[in-house]
Motif scaffolding. Structure first.
Motif, PDB file in Angstrom:
ATOM      1  N   ARG A  75     106.041 -46.994 -37.400  1.00  0.00           N
ATOM      2  CA  ARG A  75     106.412 -48.300 -36.869  1.00  0.00           C
ATOM      3  C   ARG A  75     105.849 -49.486 -37.660  1.00  0.00           C
ATOM      4  NH1 ARG A  75     106.270 -47.633 -30.235  1.00  0.00           N
ATOM      5  NH2 ARG A  75     107.980 -46.102 -30.115  1.00  0.00           N
ATOM      6  N   PRO A  76     104.584 -49.448 -38.094  1.00  0.00           N
ATOM      7  CA  PRO A  76     104.068 -50.609 -38.841  1.00  0.00           C
ATOM      8  C   PRO A  76     104.866 -50.888 -40.110  1.00  0.00           C
ATOM      9  CG  PRO A  76     102.269 -49.185 -38.154  1.00  0.00           C
ATOM     10  CD  PRO A  76     103.526 -48.439 -37.869  1.00  0.00           C
ATOM     11  N   ASP A  77     105.262 -49.852 -40.832  1.00  0.00           N
ATOM     12  CA  ASP A  77     106.027 -50.041 -42.070  1.00  0.00           C
ATOM     13  C   ASP A  77     107.404 -50.620 -41.780  1.00  0.00           C
ATOM     14  OD1 ASP A  77     103.937 -49.080 -43.530  1.00  0.00           O
ATOM     15  OD2 ASP A  77     104.743 -47.054 -43.756  1.00  0.00           O
ATOM     16  N   ILE A  78     108.008 -50.178 -40.669  1.00  0.00           N
ATOM     17  CA  ILE A  78     109.312 -50.744 -40.290  1.00  0.00           C
ATOM     18  C   ILE A  78     109.157 -52.224 -39.979  1.00  0.00           C
ATOM     19  CG2 ILE A  78     111.178 -50.664 -38.595  1.00  0.00           C
ATOM     20  CD1 ILE A  78     110.646 -47.665 -38.301  1.00  0.00           C
ATOM     21  N   GLY A  79     108.068 -52.586 -39.292  1.00  0.00           N
ATOM     22  CA  GLY A  79     107.814 -53.988 -38.992  1.00  0.00           C
ATOM     23  C   GLY A  79     107.665 -54.823 -40.248  1.00  0.00           C
ATOM     24  N   ILE A  80     106.978 -54.283 -41.249  1.00  0.00           N
ATOM     25  CA  ILE A  80     106.806 -55.009 -42.519  1.00  0.00           C
ATOM     26  C   ILE A  80     108.148 -55.168 -43.225  1.00  0.00           C
ATOM     27  CG2 ILE A  80     105.754 -54.887 -44.806  1.00  0.00           C
ATOM     28  CD1 ILE A  80     103.369 -53.446 -43.477  1.00  0.00           C
ATOM     29  N   MET A  81     108.969 -54.105 -43.197  1.00  0.00           N
ATOM     30  CA  MET A  81     110.292 -54.188 -43.819  1.00  0.00           C
ATOM     31  C   MET A  81     111.139 -55.269 -43.150  1.00  0.00           C
ATOM     32  SD  MET A  81     111.194 -50.132 -44.379  1.00  0.00           S
ATOM     33  CE  MET A  81     112.797 -50.445 -45.115  1.00  0.00           C
ATOM     34  N   LEU A  82     111.065 -55.364 -41.830  1.00  0.00           N
ATOM     35  CA  LEU A  82     111.811 -56.399 -41.116  1.00  0.00           C
ATOM     36  C   LEU A  82     111.360 -57.793 -41.546  1.00  0.00           C
ATOM     37  CD1 LEU A  82     111.859 -54.846 -37.532  1.00  0.00           C
ATOM     38  CD2 LEU A  82     113.883 -55.473 -38.843  1.00  0.00           C
ATOM     39  N   GLN A  83     110.041 -57.969 -41.708  1.00  0.00           N
ATOM     40  CA  GLN A  83     109.539 -59.274 -42.122  1.00  0.00           C
ATOM     41  C   GLN A  83     109.989 -59.619 -43.534  1.00  0.00           C
ATOM     42  OE1 GLN A  83     105.330 -60.132 -41.045  1.00  0.00           O
ATOM     43  NE2 GLN A  83     105.380 -58.170 -39.955  1.00  0.00           N
ATOM     44  N   ILE A  84     110.032 -58.630 -44.409  1.00  0.00           N
ATOM     45  CA  ILE A  84     110.470 -58.878 -45.795  1.00  0.00           C
ATOM     46  C   ILE A  84     111.938 -59.288 -45.823  1.00  0.00           C
ATOM     47  CG2 ILE A  84     110.914 -57.796 -48.027  1.00  0.00           C
ATOM     48  CD1 ILE A  84     108.436 -56.032 -47.514  1.00  0.00           C
ATOM     49  N   ILE A  85     112.784 -58.524 -45.132  1.00  0.00           N
ATOM     50  CA  ILE A  85     114.220 -58.803 -45.145  1.00  0.00           C
ATOM     51  C   ILE A  85     114.527 -60.134 -44.470  1.00  0.00           C
ATOM     52  CG2 ILE A  85     116.467 -58.050 -44.277  1.00  0.00           C
ATOM     53  CD1 ILE A  85     115.517 -56.438 -46.653  1.00  0.00           C
ATOM     54  N   SER A  86     113.833 -60.447 -43.381  1.00  0.00           N
ATOM     55  CA  SER A  86     114.112 -61.685 -42.655  1.00  0.00           C
ATOM     56  C   SER A  86     113.799 -62.919 -43.487  1.00  0.00           C
ATOM     57  CB  SER A  86     113.326 -61.713 -41.341  1.00  0.00           C
ATOM     58  OG  SER A  86     111.933 -61.746 -41.589  1.00  0.00           O
ATOM     59  N   GLU A 113     105.840 -57.944 -34.443  1.00  0.00           N
ATOM     60  CA  GLU A 113     105.867 -59.114 -35.339  1.00  0.00           C
ATOM     61  C   GLU A 113     107.115 -59.093 -36.209  1.00  0.00           C
ATOM     62  OE1 GLU A 113     102.299 -59.218 -37.601  1.00  0.00           O
ATOM     63  OE2 GLU A 113     100.990 -59.461 -35.853  1.00  0.00           O
ATOM     64  N   GLY A 114     107.515 -57.879 -36.621  1.00  0.00           N
ATOM     65  CA  GLY A 114     108.728 -57.753 -37.414  1.00  0.00           C
ATOM     66  C   GLY A 114     109.949 -58.181 -36.635  1.00  0.00           C
ATOM     67  N   PHE A 115     110.066 -57.719 -35.383  1.00  0.00           N
ATOM     68  CA  PHE A 115     111.198 -58.126 -34.550  1.00  0.00           C
ATOM     69  C   PHE A 115     111.173 -59.634 -34.305  1.00  0.00           C
ATOM     70  CE2 PHE A 115     111.176 -53.607 -32.761  1.00  0.00           C
ATOM     71  CZ  PHE A 115     112.309 -53.239 -33.485  1.00  0.00           C
ATOM     72  N   ALA A 116     109.995 -60.185 -34.072  1.00  0.00           N
ATOM     73  CA  ALA A 116     109.873 -61.613 -33.784  1.00  0.00           C
ATOM     74  C   ALA A 116     110.263 -62.472 -34.983  1.00  0.00           C
ATOM     75  CB  ALA A 116     108.443 -61.932 -33.348  1.00  0.00           C
ATOM     76  N   SER A 117     110.168 -61.920 -36.179  1.00  0.00           N
ATOM     77  CA  SER A 117     110.478 -62.693 -37.391  1.00  0.00           C
ATOM     78  C   SER A 117     111.977 -62.827 -37.643  1.00  0.00           C
ATOM     79  CB  SER A 117     109.820 -62.035 -38.613  1.00  0.00           C
ATOM     80  OG  SER A 117     110.436 -60.795 -38.921  1.00  0.00           O
ATOM     81  N   VAL A 118     112.777 -62.043 -36.928  1.00  0.00           N
ATOM     82  CA  VAL A 118     114.224 -62.040 -37.146  1.00  0.00           C
ATOM     83  C   VAL A 118     114.875 -63.087 -36.262  1.00  0.00           C
ATOM     84  CG1 VAL A 118     116.326 -60.656 -37.109  1.00  0.00           C
ATOM     85  CG2 VAL A 118     114.146 -59.572 -37.691  1.00  0.00           C
ATOM     86  N   GLU A 119     115.690 -63.948 -36.861  1.00  0.00           N
ATOM     87  CA  GLU A 119     116.339 -65.010 -36.087  1.00  0.00           C
ATOM     88  C   GLU A 119     117.434 -64.452 -35.189  1.00  0.00           C
ATOM     89  OE1 GLU A 119     118.738 -69.248 -36.778  1.00  0.00           O
ATOM     90  OE2 GLU A 119     117.856 -68.146 -38.477  1.00  0.00           O
ATOM     91  N   ASN A 120     118.325 -63.635 -35.755  1.00  0.00           N
ATOM     92  CA  ASN A 120     119.401 -63.004 -35.001  1.00  0.00           C
ATOM     93  C   ASN A 120     119.234 -61.494 -35.095  1.00  0.00           C
ATOM     94  OD1 ASN A 120     120.729 -65.475 -34.339  1.00  0.00           O
ATOM     95  ND2 ASN A 120     121.623 -65.515 -36.400  1.00  0.00           N
ATOM     96  N   LEU A 121     118.949 -60.869 -33.975  1.00  0.00           N
ATOM     97  CA  LEU A 121     118.654 -59.437 -33.957  1.00  0.00           C
ATOM     98  C   LEU A 121     119.498 -58.738 -32.902  1.00  0.00           C
ATOM     99  CD1 LEU A 121     116.819 -57.012 -34.845  1.00  0.00           C
ATOM    100  CD2 LEU A 121     115.247 -57.721 -33.012  1.00  0.00           C
ATOM    101  N   VAL A 122     120.136 -57.653 -33.301  1.00  0.00           N
ATOM    102  CA  VAL A 122     120.873 -56.804 -32.357  1.00  0.00           C
ATOM    103  C   VAL A 122     120.142 -55.476 -32.254  1.00  0.00           C
ATOM    104  CG1 VAL A 122     123.027 -55.587 -31.871  1.00  0.00           C
ATOM    105  CG2 VAL A 122     123.100 -57.890 -32.838  1.00  0.00           C
ATOM    106  N   MET A 123     119.748 -55.114 -31.047  1.00  0.00           N
ATOM    107  CA  MET A 123     119.027 -53.871 -30.808  1.00  0.00           C
ATOM    108  C   MET A 123     119.971 -52.835 -30.209  1.00  0.00           C
ATOM    109  SD  MET A 123     115.730 -54.225 -31.598  1.00  0.00           S
ATOM    110  CE  MET A 123     114.804 -53.104 -30.545  1.00  0.00           C
ATOM    111  N   ALA A 124     119.908 -51.621 -30.726  1.00  0.00           N
ATOM    112  CA  ALA A 124     120.754 -50.551 -30.205  1.00  0.00           C
ATOM    113  C   ALA A 124     120.316 -50.163 -28.800  1.00  0.00           C
ATOM    114  CB  ALA A 124     120.694 -49.332 -31.124  1.00  0.00           C
TER     115      ALA A 124
END
Length: 413
Positions: A75-86, A113-124
């Motif tokens: 999970r931490p790595d996924i969060g970092i990836m989300l922050q990078i892409i956002s 933190e990764g989810f919070a960094s995304v402006e528009n997010l769609v969760m499955a």
């Protein structure tokens, strides 16, 4: 004589459909599937498979949708990836994965933190079907600490897994579904609505409960499908090393999903499906497309407004009745005028007619993206010759005194 002939044609047509209903009701086999449409030879195959895997011209790649492989990262790595892409300002990010329960506070906080960094997010999310009520009476979401940052869209895909456990063939999807008293939109529809709300609205206005997926292609698949690499994908290291340019991500749809332990991993079968693009559409050995790529194909279809239309059930029934009626009329003439030739001529005509109908189905789907449903008509045509003999040789004789007498009459040798 003329009136009697057409009365027999009408009654014989009714008799044939009665036999079809009886066969479909009292047999353990799915008779209609056998004729839908070439299934007599290949039980898990449809006309769409032939068109997509053999006939369709190669489409252009869709650069509006980017897939990001999460592999088996924690999970931490996924969060970092989300922050990078956002940081590269995507139009919307879709998370095609579930995080049902908390694990550890540090890792979960990084993912949050990764989810919070995304402006528009769609969760499955996942619609849960209750077999007792035959309704979707509950929905599974990720843990509320994560789900609060995104707009939910159900990621359920329509497959044949309920019929054949070893076959997850995905040809269709459900755009919207009523659950918990509200209209829920699918994961792909939600993503498309962020990028082009008008196109998504026009798609939903079609009002179809189920839509056939007009597949465009795959990610890197080493020849598993006919149209490979139609969607650009980033692997784990590509994201961490930021091995891409801003224009690849900015204002695009980004889908985080599982694409194997590494990009191009053909051994991975988790969240992987068979599709009509599979080059080995007969005797399939390996699924060819991950669920995230299927969602990308659906989004692309919506944005391009390149749909596959299909004949409705009423039209299918009417067409089957008309074809059966015409066959009965022709076969009745042959039965009355040249009875010695009846079996040979009717069988030959049925083979040619069924082949022609299947050819029409393939051509119309390939050229006009319209799926003609002829399963019922093919079944009617297939049994019309023999059933007509039963009607004239058994049913009619039962209701005539002369016919009943002849049944018990024994001629001297």
């Amino acid at each position: 004589m003329f009136r009697k002939f057409w009365l027999d044609v009408i009654l014989a047509t009714m008799f044939i459909f009665g036999m079809m209903g009886a066969l479909n009701s009292f047999t353990a086999f799915k008779i209609f599937d056998v004729f839908d449409p070439i299934g007599e030879a290949f039980s898990d195959m449809e006309v769409t498979d032939i068109v997509f895997s053999q006939l369709r011209d190669e489409p252009v790649a869709d650069d509006r949708i980017i897939l990001v492989n999460m592999g088996t990262l924690p999970r931490p790595d996924i969060g970092i990836m989300l922050q990078i892409i956002s940081q590269y300002n995507p139009k919307v990010i879709g998370m095609d994965s579930f995080f049902y329960f908390p694990k550890d506070s540090i890792g979960d906080s990084v993912l949050e933190e990764g989810f919070a960094s995304v402006e528009n997010l769609v969760m499955a999310s996942k619609l849960l079907h209750n077999p007792e009520t035959d309704r979707f009476d509950s929905i599974a979401y990720s843990w509320p600490q994560f789900a609060m940052y995104g707009d939910p869209g159900f990621a359920n895909l329509v497959t044949d897994a309920e019929v054949q456990e070893d076959l997850k063939m995905c040809r269709e999807f459900v755009p919207q579904q009523v659950a918990l008293g509200e209209n829920q939109h699918s994961f792909a529809v939600k993503l498309a609505s962020y990028y082009d709300p008008e196109a998504a609205a026009r798609f939903l206005e079609r009002g179809n409960e189920v839509e056939t997926i007009n597949y465009r292609g795959n990610v890197l698949d080493y020849g598993a499908t006919k149209f490979g690499t139609k969607f650009f994908a980033l692997d784990v290291q590509d994201v961490f090393e930021e091995n891409f340019t801003r224009d690849l991500i900015e204002d695009k749809i980004v889908i985080f999903c599982y694409l194997g332990d590494y990009l191009g991993d053909r051994r991975a079968i988790e969240d992987k499906y068979f599709t009509p693009l599979n080059e080995k559409y007969i005797g399939r050995a390996y699924p060819d497309m991950f669920g995230g790529v299927i969602h990308a194909n659906i989004v692309s279809m919506i944005l391009n407004e390149d749909y596959i239309d299909a004949m409705n059930d009423y039209s299918e029934i009417i067409l089957a009745i008309v074809l059966c009626f015409l066959n009965v009329a022709l076969f009745s003439l042959i039965y009355r005028r040249i009875p010695r030739w009846y079996d040979g001529i009717t069988k030959l005509f049925q083979i040619i007619e069924m082949g022609f109908l299947v050819y029409i189905m393939i051509v119309v789907l390939d050229q006009n993206s319209f799926k003609i449903e002829l399963g019922l008509a093919l079944f009617a045509v297939g049994i019309s010759g023999d059933s007509l003999e039963v009607y004239y040789g058994v049913v009619k004789n039962i209701f005539t005194r002369e016919g009943r007498r002849s049944l018990f009459k024994i001629d001297k040798l």
